[in-house]
Design a protein around this motif. Structure first.
Motif, short mmCIF file in Angstrom:
data_model
loop_
_atom_site.label_atom_id
_atom_site.label_comp_id
_atom_site.label_asym_id
_atom_site.label_seq_id
_atom_site.Cartn_x
_atom_site.Cartn_y
_atom_site.Cartn_z
N ARG A 8 0.85 -1.20 0.00
CA ARG A 8 0.00 0.00 0.00
C ARG A 8 0.88 1.25 0.00
NH1 ARG A 8 -4.20 -2.30 4.53
NH2 ARG A 8 -5.06 -3.97 3.23
N ASN A 9 1.41 1.51 -1.15
CA ASN A 9 2.28 2.67 -1.37
C ASN A 9 1.84 3.31 -2.68
OD1 ASN A 9 4.79 3.71 -2.97
ND2 ASN A 9 5.35 3.89 -0.82
N CYS A 10 1.58 4.61 -2.66
CA CYS A 10 1.02 5.27 -3.85
C CYS A 10 1.95 5.19 -5.05
CB CYS A 10 0.68 6.72 -3.53
SG CYS A 10 -0.76 6.90 -2.46
N MET A 11 3.25 5.24 -4.84
CA MET A 11 4.18 5.12 -5.95
C MET A 11 4.05 3.76 -6.61
SD MET A 11 5.95 7.96 -6.35
CE MET A 11 7.22 7.32 -7.42
N LEU A 12 4.05 2.71 -5.81
CA LEU A 12 3.91 1.36 -6.35
C LEU A 12 2.58 1.19 -7.07
CD1 LEU A 12 5.30 -0.83 -3.42
CD2 LEU A 12 6.31 -0.57 -5.68
N GLU B 256 1.31 12.67 -16.40
CA GLU B 256 1.67 13.83 -15.59
C GLU B 256 1.78 13.46 -14.12
OE1 GLU B 256 -0.12 18.23 -14.32
OE2 GLU B 256 -1.29 16.86 -15.58
N THR B 257 0.84 12.65 -13.65
CA THR B 257 0.85 12.22 -12.25
C THR B 257 2.11 11.44 -11.91
OG1 THR B 257 -1.58 12.15 -12.14
CG2 THR B 257 -0.38 10.84 -10.52
N MET B 258 2.50 10.52 -12.80
CA MET B 258 3.69 9.72 -12.54
C MET B 258 4.94 10.60 -12.48
SD MET B 258 3.18 6.11 -14.59
CE MET B 258 3.07 6.86 -16.22
N ARG B 259 5.06 11.56 -13.38
CA ARG B 259 6.22 12.45 -13.37
C ARG B 259 6.28 13.28 -12.10
NH1 ARG B 259 7.67 15.77 -18.69
NH2 ARG B 259 9.30 16.37 -17.21
N LEU B 260 5.14 13.85 -11.70
CA LEU B 260 5.12 14.69 -10.51
C LEU B 260 5.43 13.88 -9.25
CD1 LEU B 260 2.05 17.03 -11.16
CD2 LEU B 260 4.46 17.69 -11.03
N MET B 261 4.89 12.68 -9.17
CA MET B 261 5.13 11.86 -7.99
C MET B 261 6.59 11.43 -7.88
SD MET B 261 1.63 9.58 -7.77
CE MET B 261 2.19 8.67 -6.33
N ALA B 262 7.20 11.08 -9.02
CA ALA B 262 8.62 10.73 -9.00
C ALA B 262 9.46 11.94 -8.58
CB ALA B 262 9.06 10.23 -10.37
N ALA B 263 9.08 13.14 -9.06
CA ALA B 263 9.81 14.35 -8.70
C ALA B 263 9.64 14.68 -7.22
CB ALA B 263 9.33 15.52 -9.55
N ARG B 264 8.44 14.46 -6.69
CA ARG B 264 8.23 14.69 -5.26
C ARG B 264 9.00 13.69 -4.42
NH1 ARG B 264 1.99 15.49 -3.72
NH2 ARG B 264 2.99 15.51 -1.67
N TYR C 294 15.77 13.40 -12.96
CA TYR C 294 16.28 14.16 -11.82
C TYR C 294 15.47 15.44 -11.59
CZ TYR C 294 20.29 11.19 -10.91
OH TYR C 294 21.09 10.13 -10.55
N GLU C 295 14.18 15.35 -11.81
CA GLU C 295 13.31 16.48 -11.52
C GLU C 295 12.94 16.46 -10.04
OE1 GLU C 295 11.06 16.90 -15.84
OE2 GLU C 295 10.09 15.79 -14.20
N VAL C 296 12.75 17.62 -9.45
CA VAL C 296 12.31 17.73 -8.06
C VAL C 296 11.19 18.76 -8.00
CG1 VAL C 296 14.49 17.03 -7.01
CG2 VAL C 296 14.09 19.44 -7.54
N VAL C 297 10.21 18.48 -7.15
CA VAL C 297 9.10 19.41 -6.95
C VAL C 297 8.58 19.20 -5.54
CG1 VAL C 297 7.34 17.80 -7.82
CG2 VAL C 297 6.93 20.27 -7.91
N ASN C 298 8.16 20.28 -4.89
CA ASN C 298 7.61 20.20 -3.55
C ASN C 298 6.12 19.91 -3.60
OD1 ASN C 298 10.05 20.76 -2.18
ND2 ASN C 298 9.79 22.95 -2.57
#
Length: 300
Positions: free
Chosen positions: A166-170, A187-195, A230-234
Motif C-alpha cells: 500500500r504505497n502510492c508510488m507502487l 503527468e501524475t507519474m512524473r510529478l510523484m517521481a519528482a516529489r 532528476y526532476e524535483v518538486v515540492n
C-alpha cells in the motif's frame, strides 16, 4: 570481572543462535511449499526437491546462492532489511509470516505493513468522520498508513492490496486498477517521481527508501525513465480527476494537512470540486456501506 562478562554474554549468544536456526527452518519450510509455477518457473522433468530449489529462491530474490545457502544453514551472517523484503516477496509470505520473518532476523519491518505511531485511534476516528470525503494518511515515501472507506474504493479496492504494497508510488506505477483510474496518468507519474526525489534528499541512507526505489526501478520502465530525469518538486495543492469504476468521473481538490512535518506524515484529503463530484462521492460511500452490511449479514 571477565567471568561476569562471559556469563552475561553467553545467554545472548545462545538466543541469537536459536533465532538463526529458527530462521533457517522457517525459510526452508516456506521454500518447500511453493511450486515453481506459482513464481513463473517451469517445473522440469527431473525435479526432486519439493517446492523451490535454493538457487531459484536466490535468483528470484537477487542474492547469491552461497549466501542464501548459508542463511538456511543458520550461519552467523548479517541480513539486511532489503534482502528480507525480497525473500518475503519471493516466498509469497502473508502479513503474519512476513512479521515472523523480520522478528526472527532481529530487524524492524520498514514497510507500511508495520504499525505507525503517528496513526492514533483518534485519527482513525477522524478519517471515518470525514466520509464521504476520501481521506488517507501518508508519509513522505507515499506509504499509505491509514485510510477511510471512501478512499479505499476511490481508485480500486485498497483492502485487497497487501499492507506492504500500500504505497502510492507502487500503485500508480504497477497496479492496473489504480493506473486506469487516474485521468492524467503520465503527468501524475512524473510529478510523484519528482516529489519522491525531493523528499528522499533527507533519507538517502535509509533502507526503506532504497528498497522502494529499487523495487520501482525493477518493476517499471516508466519509473526508471522519470527517475532519471532528476526532476524535483515540492508538495502542492491541485485539482485531480479520477475515473471511478462505480460512479464515474470525479473532480477533486487535493490538499495535504501536515500531521508531523519531521516524519513527513500528512493527511491527504480529496474534497469534491463541483456538485456532481459531491453527489458521486456520496453514492460511492453508500455503495461501500451497502457492501459492509452485506458482508456482515454473511458472517452472521
Amino acid at each position: 570481572m571477565t567471568t561476569m562478562v562471559h556469563e552475561t554474554a553467553a545467554p545472548a549468544a545462545r538466543g541469537s543462535e536459536i533465532r538463526r536456526h529458527e530462521l533457517a527452518a522457517f525459510l526452508r519450510s516456506r521454500r518447500e511449499r511453493i511450486s515453481p509455477e506459482q513464481v513463473g518457473l517451469p517445473r522440469g522433468v527431473r525435479r526432486r526437491t519439493p517446492g523451490l530449489r535454493r538457487e531459484e529462491v536466490a535468483h528470484l530474490s537477487a542474492v547469491g546462492v552461497t549466501w542464501y545457502t548459508w542463511l538456511e544453514q543458520a550461519r552467523d551472517i548479517q541480513v539486511s532489511v532489503q534482502v528480507l523484503d525480497a525473500l518475503a516477496r519471493t516466498l509469497l509470505l502473508d502479513a503474519s509470516e512476513r512479521a515472523h520473518l523480520f522478528q526472527l532476523a532481529g530487524s524492524a519491518d520498514p514497510t507500511p505493513a508495520a504499525s505507525c505511531p503517528t496513526v492514533t485511534p483518534a485519527l482513525r476516528e477522524l478519517l471515518r468522520g470525514l466520509e464521504p470525503v476520501p481521506v488517507c494518511i501518508q508519509n513522505s515515501r507515499y506509504d499509505i498508513l491509514a485510510y477511510n472507506r471512501t478512499y479505499g474504493r476511490l481508485l480500486g479496492d485498497l483492502d485487497a492490496v497487501p499492507p506492504e504494497d500500500r504505497n502510492c508510488m507502487l500503485l500508480v506505477y504497477t497496479n492496473d486498477q489504480w493506473r486506469s483510474s487516474i485521468v492524467h496518468l503520465e503527468e501524475t507519474m512524473r510529478l510523484m517521481a519528482a516529489r519522491l526525489r525531493a523528499s528522499m534528499a533527507g533519507h538517502l541512507g535509509e533502507p526503506a527508501w532504497k528498497m522502494l526505489v529499487k523495487r520501482l526501478a525493477t518493476e517499471s520502465a516508466e519509473f526508471r525513465e522519470n527517475w532519471e530525469r532528476y526532476e524535483v518538486v515540492n508538495a502542492r495543492t491541485k485539482t485531480k480527476q479520477f475515473r471511478n469504476r462505480h460512479v464515474g468521473l470525479l473532480t477533486l481538490d487535493h490538499t495535504d494537512l501536515w500531521l508531523n512535518p519531521e516524519l513527513g506524515a500528512r493527511m491527504v484529503t480529496y474534497v469534491p470540486a463541483d456538485e456532481e463530484s459531491r453527489l458521486r462521492l456520496e453514492k460511492l460511500h453508500a455503495l461501500v456501506l451497502a457492501d459492509e452490511q452485506q458482508a456482515e449479514g454473511i458472517r452472521r
